[in-house]
Design a protein around this motif. Structure first.
Motif, PDB file in Angstrom:
ATOM      1  N   GLY A   1      -2.566   8.494  -3.078  1.00 43.67           N
ATOM      2  CA  GLY A   1      -1.323   7.797  -3.296  1.00 43.67           C
ATOM      3  C   GLY A   1      -1.369   6.775  -4.398  1.00 43.67           C
ATOM      4  N   LYS A   2      -2.280   6.996  -5.381  1.00 43.90           N
ATOM      5  CA  LYS A   2      -2.397   5.955  -6.397  1.00 43.90           C
ATOM      6  C   LYS A   2      -2.161   6.539  -7.773  1.00 43.90           C
TER       7      LYS A   2
ATOM      8  N   HIS B   1       3.387   5.866 -10.270  1.00 40.79           N
ATOM      9  CA  HIS B   1       3.491   6.932  -9.270  1.00 40.79           C
ATOM     10  C   HIS B   1       2.148   7.220  -8.624  1.00 40.79           C
ATOM     11  N   GLU B   2       2.180   8.090  -7.643  1.00 39.40           N
ATOM     12  CA  GLU B   2       0.950   8.510  -6.973  1.00 39.40           C
ATOM     13  C   GLU B   2       0.115   9.400  -7.892  1.00 39.40           C
ATOM     14  N   ASN B   3      -1.138   9.531  -7.502  1.00 38.67           N
ATOM     15  CA  ASN B   3      -2.061  10.468  -8.168  1.00 38.67           C
ATOM     16  C   ASN B   3      -2.253  10.167  -9.659  1.00 38.67           C
TER      17      ASN B   3
ATOM     18  N   SER C   1      -0.353  -0.179  -3.693  1.00 35.42           N
ATOM     19  CA  SER C   1       0.475   1.030  -3.671  1.00 35.42           C
ATOM     20  C   SER C   1       1.163   1.201  -5.024  1.00 35.42           C
ATOM     21  N   PRO C   2       1.657   2.386  -5.335  1.00 36.29           N
ATOM     22  CA  PRO C   2       2.372   2.594  -6.608  1.00 36.29           C
ATOM     23  C   PRO C   2       3.600   1.699  -6.708  1.00 36.29           C
TER      24      PRO C   2
ATOM     25  N   ASP D   1      -3.053  -1.641  -0.315  1.00 42.98           N
ATOM     26  CA  ASP D   1      -2.092  -0.612   0.071  1.00 42.98           C
ATOM     27  C   ASP D   1      -2.202  -0.412   1.580  1.00 42.98           C
TER      28      ASP D   1
END
Length: 467
Positions: free
Chosen positions: A466-467, A274-276, A386-387, A303
């Motif tokens: 977004g990481k 997921h992000e964050n 990206s996730p 990404d």
């Protein structure tokens, strides 16, 4: 570490006291609010349905009918008192009381008990009003002698005092006490439930737990550190960065390097579910640490939908020099490559803005040629992606990479989900060499540091990382 070996430990249960305390504190607000709401509800309900009651009381004495010394022994007297108490508490007496005119239609209770060490019986009647309680008491005392004739011939029961309003006590309902008990019960239930969920949850919160539950090694643990004034990004090259983070990254990089070199790997994708979860910071600092060790490293923005390398490294990318421009054939590799003057041996490929259909560009022949070129001319290629749980871009890049490193935010990801992702990535043709537990609390975090997450995504990074 084999998948079979780890999956044998799916029943693994552990209890980390410090983690457990954090979980309890994290849910404390909800638990307390639920307890307060339940307490208020119990108070309102009891206040509505619990009414005041009144208890009338009279003392009775049990005496022998004659002066027979045998009847006056302590044993015989106590036996007589016990018999009379049983009758006074019997259903037979209650049925007889219903026929008593003054007590008809009155709801209440009558109870008798021996006063310890004496031949006295305390008889009480409780009802909704003082008058009703007194009527019930009279009904009991006047109905009793008729019953006593059937079982008691040697003793007589007499009233010690007359019926009086002075012997009537008003009983206040213990509404507040019951409400407080309800609050305490909910608090204890909330804490207990939190403990059970924590003990049997498979969310990864420690290295030991991760090594027991995951189909991958744990490369390291990065602890939460406080952002210092003036910092734009958390970098090992920044003198303001907390030494604890730098040391953690150094140990992590050593482990990473050993894994990569042992298998002859060069290209690694860094991602998360997921992000964050701190993956971009992880990718950047891996690259910087390797460069400090004299390695040639290519750091590529993978990404293309939400690029963030430029944010953390504070890079202004000219138009026409993004990774997408190269993959679309609008620019040459020499135009896109940015050889860092600050970090000798580091080559960066940036992405200025988001592009549509990123997956189409990433699975192009041009991307394969790009990675092959860097494989031939650098020691390591690190791709920030990206996730995994959002788009398929990471699966594409993983298939083009030798290895994958997953950033795992402490207490956020379940072991089952991470193991499923590991399977997906390995089916794509890569090797998940390990995970990094990120933004962690723990023993190494000796000082009371502010939240790494807050630091990590301040000044716009939170929206765009977004990481």
């Amino acid at each position: 570490m084999s998948k079979e070996g780890n999956r044998q430990n799916t029943g693994y249960v552990t209890l980390d006291v410090s983690y457990l305390i954090r979980r309890i504190l994290r849910t404390a607000f909800v638990t307390v609010m639920c307890a307060i709401i339940v307490g208020i509800g119990v108070y309102i309900v009891l206040d509505t349905y619990m009414q005041e009651t009144y208890t009338a009381n009279i003392n009775l004495t049990v005496l022998a009918r004659d002066n027979n010394s045998g009847k006056q022994t302590e044993y015989n007297v106590n036996a007589a008192v016990t018999r009379n108490v049983n009758v006074l508490n019997s259903d037979t007496l209650k049925e007889k009381m219903k026929k008593f005119e003054a007590a008809k239609g009155i709801e209440g209770t009558v109870a008798a008990a021996q006063i310890p060490g004496t031949n006295l019986i305390s008889l009480s009647a409780t009802a909704d009003t003082a008058e009703h309680s007194l009527r019930l008491l009279k009904a009991a005392t006047e109905s009793y002698p008729e019953l006593a004739e059937y079982f008691e011939s040697g003793y007589v029961v007499k009233n010690m005092n007359s019926f009086s309003a002075d012997n009537i006590v008003k009983n206040q309902p213990q509404i507040l006490q019951y409400a407080l008990l309800a609050v305490v019960f909910v608090l204890m239930a909330g804490v207990g439930l939190t403990v059970l969920i924590t003990m049997f949850s498979d969310k990864i919160y420690s290295r030991e737990q991760g090594e027991n539950l995951l189909d991958m090694d744990i490369l390291g643990v990065l602890y939460r550190v406080k952002k210092r004034k003036g910092q734009k990004g958390l970098l090992v090259s920044d003198a303001l960065t907390d030494p604890a983070f730098i040391e953690g990254m150094d140990r992590l990089t050593t482990h990473f390097q050993q894994k990569m070199d042992h298998r002859g790997f060069k290209i690694v994708t860094v991602s998360s579910i997921h992000e964050n979860e701190g993956k971009t910071t992880l990718a950047v600092n891996l690259a910087l640490n390797l460069v400090e060790r004299g390695k040639r490293v290519a750091l590529i923005e993978g990404d293309l939908r939400k690029p963030s390398l430029t944010k953390i490294l504070e890079k202004n990318v000219p138009e026409g020099t993004s990774v997408s421009d190269l993959l679309e054939g609008k620019a040459e590799l020499s135009e896109v490559m940015d050889r860092s003057e600050k970090y000798k041996g580091l080559i960066c490929l940036w992405q200025k803005k988001s592009v549509p259909e990123a997956d189409r560009l990433l699975e192009s022949e041009q991307m394969k040629k790009l990675l092959q070129a860097f494989r031939n001319h650098t020691d390591y290629v690190i791709i920030d992606t990206s996730p995994i749980g959002i788009v398929r871009d990471t699966e594409i890049l993983a298939g083009l990479s030798d290895a994958v490193v997953l950033s795992i935010r402490q207490s956020e990801e379940r072991a089952a989900a991470l193991n499923d992702v590991t399977d997906i990535l390995e089916e794509a043709g890569t090797t998940v060499i390990g995970g990094v537990i990120n933004m962690a609390y723990g023993k190494d975090n000796s000082r009371k540091r502010s939240r790494y997450g807050k630091y990590y995504y301040d000044h716009g990074n939170r929206k765009n990382e977004g990481k």
